[in-house]
Design a protein around this motif. Structure first.
Motif, PDB file in Angstrom:
ATOM      1  N   LEU A  65      -3.316  71.920 -43.727  1.00 42.91           N
ATOM      2  CA  LEU A  65      -3.314  70.876 -44.752  1.00 42.91           C
ATOM      3  C   LEU A  65      -2.968  71.467 -46.116  1.00 42.91           C
ATOM      4  CD1 LEU A  65      -6.583  68.962 -43.761  1.00 42.91           C
ATOM      5  CD2 LEU A  65      -4.229  68.400 -43.139  1.00 42.91           C
ATOM      6  N   PRO A  66      -2.320  70.688 -46.999  1.00 45.37           N
ATOM      7  CA  PRO A  66      -1.984  71.194 -48.335  1.00 45.37           C
ATOM      8  C   PRO A  66      -3.208  71.606 -49.147  1.00 45.37           C
ATOM      9  CG  PRO A  66      -0.746  69.193 -47.872  1.00 45.37           C
ATOM     10  CD  PRO A  66      -1.747  69.361 -46.764  1.00 45.37           C
ATOM     11  N   GLU A  67      -4.345  70.942 -48.904  1.00 44.50           N
ATOM     12  CA  GLU A  67      -5.624  71.275 -49.546  1.00 44.50           C
ATOM     13  C   GLU A  67      -6.733  70.977 -48.552  1.00 44.50           C
ATOM     14  OE1 GLU A  67      -5.934  68.733 -52.954  1.00 44.50           O
ATOM     15  OE2 GLU A  67      -4.173  69.577 -53.916  1.00 44.50           O
ATOM     16  N   ALA A  68      -7.877  71.590 -48.745  1.00 43.63           N
ATOM     17  CA  ALA A  68      -9.024  71.343 -47.869  1.00 43.63           C
ATOM     18  C   ALA A  68      -9.473  69.893 -47.980  1.00 43.63           C
ATOM     19  CB  ALA A  68     -10.158  72.290 -48.231  1.00 43.63           C
ATOM     20  N   ARG A  69      -9.837  69.295 -46.837  1.00 37.63           N
ATOM     21  CA  ARG A  69     -10.329  67.919 -46.797  1.00 37.63           C
ATOM     22  C   ARG A  69     -11.364  67.765 -45.698  1.00 37.63           C
ATOM     23  NH1 ARG A  69      -8.259  67.624 -50.877  1.00 37.63           N
ATOM     24  NH2 ARG A  69      -6.710  66.171 -51.666  1.00 37.63           N
ATOM     25  N   ALA A  70     -12.360  66.936 -45.977  1.00 37.32           N
ATOM     26  CA  ALA A  70     -13.322  66.499 -44.967  1.00 37.32           C
ATOM     27  C   ALA A  70     -13.512  65.000 -45.174  1.00 37.32           C
ATOM     28  CB  ALA A  70     -14.651  67.231 -45.125  1.00 37.32           C
ATOM     29  N   ALA A  71     -13.967  64.309 -44.146  1.00 36.84           N
ATOM     30  CA  ALA A  71     -14.227  62.870 -44.195  1.00 36.84           C
ATOM     31  C   ALA A  71     -12.981  62.053 -44.511  1.00 36.84           C
ATOM     32  CB  ALA A  71     -15.349  62.549 -45.182  1.00 36.84           C
ATOM     33  N   ALA A  72     -11.798  62.572 -44.141  1.00 36.64           N
ATOM     34  CA  ALA A  72     -10.542  61.845 -44.309  1.00 36.64           C
ATOM     35  C   ALA A  72     -10.292  60.994 -43.067  1.00 36.64           C
ATOM     36  CB  ALA A  72      -9.390  62.821 -44.515  1.00 36.64           C
ATOM     37  N   SER A  73      -9.442  59.994 -43.197  1.00 33.69           N
ATOM     38  CA  SER A  73      -9.024  59.181 -42.058  1.00 33.69           C
ATOM     39  C   SER A  73      -7.712  59.749 -41.532  1.00 33.69           C
ATOM     40  CB  SER A  73      -8.814  57.728 -42.494  1.00 33.69           C
ATOM     41  OG  SER A  73     -10.016  57.182 -42.975  1.00 33.69           O
ATOM     42  N   LEU A  74      -7.629  59.960 -40.225  1.00 31.52           N
ATOM     43  CA  LEU A  74      -6.421  60.491 -39.599  1.00 31.52           C
ATOM     44  C   LEU A  74      -5.892  59.467 -38.615  1.00 31.52           C
ATOM     45  CD1 LEU A  74      -4.531  62.971 -39.248  1.00 31.52           C
ATOM     46  CD2 LEU A  74      -6.057  63.720 -37.410  1.00 31.52           C
ATOM     47  N   LEU A  75      -4.613  59.122 -38.749  1.00 31.06           N
ATOM     48  CA  LEU A  75      -3.976  58.128 -37.886  1.00 31.06           C
ATOM     49  C   LEU A  75      -2.764  58.717 -37.188  1.00 31.06           C
ATOM     50  CD1 LEU A  75      -3.838  54.931 -40.123  1.00 31.06           C
ATOM     51  CD2 LEU A  75      -5.191  55.262 -38.085  1.00 31.06           C
ATOM     52  N   ALA A  76      -2.537  58.266 -35.963  1.00 37.29           N
ATOM     53  CA  ALA A  76      -1.293  58.560 -35.264  1.00 37.29           C
ATOM     54  C   ALA A  76      -0.350  57.393 -35.501  1.00 37.29           C
ATOM     55  CB  ALA A  76      -1.560  58.735 -33.775  1.00 37.29           C
ATOM     56  N   ALA A  77       0.849  57.681 -35.972  1.00 36.02           N
ATOM     57  CA  ALA A  77       1.890  56.676 -36.159  1.00 36.02           C
ATOM     58  C   ALA A  77       2.999  56.971 -35.155  1.00 36.02           C
ATOM     59  CB  ALA A  77       2.424  56.737 -37.586  1.00 36.02           C
ATOM     60  N   GLY A  78       3.925  56.063 -34.986  1.00 35.13           N
ATOM     61  CA  GLY A  78       5.013  56.266 -34.048  1.00 35.13           C
ATOM     62  C   GLY A  78       5.872  57.471 -34.382  1.00 35.13           C
ATOM     63  N   ASP A  79       5.880  57.861 -35.656  1.00 34.07           N
ATOM     64  CA  ASP A  79       6.730  58.981 -36.081  1.00 34.07           C
ATOM     65  C   ASP A  79       5.952  60.185 -36.598  1.00 34.07           C
ATOM     66  OD1 ASP A  79       5.811  57.805 -38.412  1.00 34.07           O
ATOM     67  OD2 ASP A  79       7.749  57.838 -39.426  1.00 34.07           O
TER      68      ASP A  79
END
Length: 188
Positions: A65-79
């Motif tokens: 990741l470009p910066e550290a993150r926690a508690a983010a939402s991660l989605l799968a998209a078609g692309d």
């Protein structure tokens, strides 16, 4: 369904990480590490599409990741994959990043998309047609019932990119603030 059984371990413990499956690969992005701080790691494991067996998780340095993150939402998209908001350990962030699949099915590096109007983490997200929805979550002042709609570009220069975010107002917000909700989309 059969009973739960062990299916491999992450290379390091994580809490509040984003997790999705895209094209038979499980991705675990960010999260709090054993020291309690957000991380910038992405772990991946391939899934056998016939048996469902999960391979060993490994760190994917190319998807860091470009910066550290926690508690983010991660989605799968078609692309590709979309990572929305989360905390850097100091404050909730408005950042939105996307990793796009190339023609060979490999994810490229994370690139910035249109930012959220406010930093949010611990939210639920869903991709529905040409819109991405972010429900509830937490900003620095506390839990929110906000519902945001991200608009996906349709013109040749912005095709598939999140180009803007709309705030629907009181009528479209959740009746009460909610954090750490779980949601999904399904066709039909």
């Amino acid at each position: 369904f059969g009973p739960w059984k062990a299916a491999g371990s992450l290379p390091a413990p994580r809490a509040a990480a984003g997790a999705v499956v895209l094209n038979g690969v499980v991705y675990v992005a960010g999260g709090y590490g054993p020291d309690g701080n957000p991380t910038d790691t992405v772990f991946v494991a391939s899934q056998d599409l016939v048996t469902g067996a999960l391979g060993e998780f490994a760190t994917n340095d190319a998807l860091k990741l470009p910066e550290a993150r926690a508690a983010a939402s991660l989605l799968a998209a078609g692309d590709g994959l979309i990572l929305i908001g989360g905390t850097n350990g100091t404050a909730y962030q408005p950042t939105v990043w996307k990793a796009v699949l190339d023609k060979g099915g490999k994810l490229g590096p994370w690139t910035p998309e249109a930012a959220l109007p406010v930093g949010i983490g611990e939210a639920s997200a869903a991709l529905v047609g040409d819109h991405l929805y972010l429900y509830g979550g937490r900003e620095d002042r506390g839990p929110v019932g906000l519902v945001l709609r991200g608009n996906v570009g349709k013109d040749k220069d912005n095709l598939g990119r999140i180009v803007s975010w709309d705030i629907g107002g009181a009528a479209s917000n959740l009746p009460v603030a909610r954090t750490r909700g779980t949601g999904f989309t399904a066709t039909g």
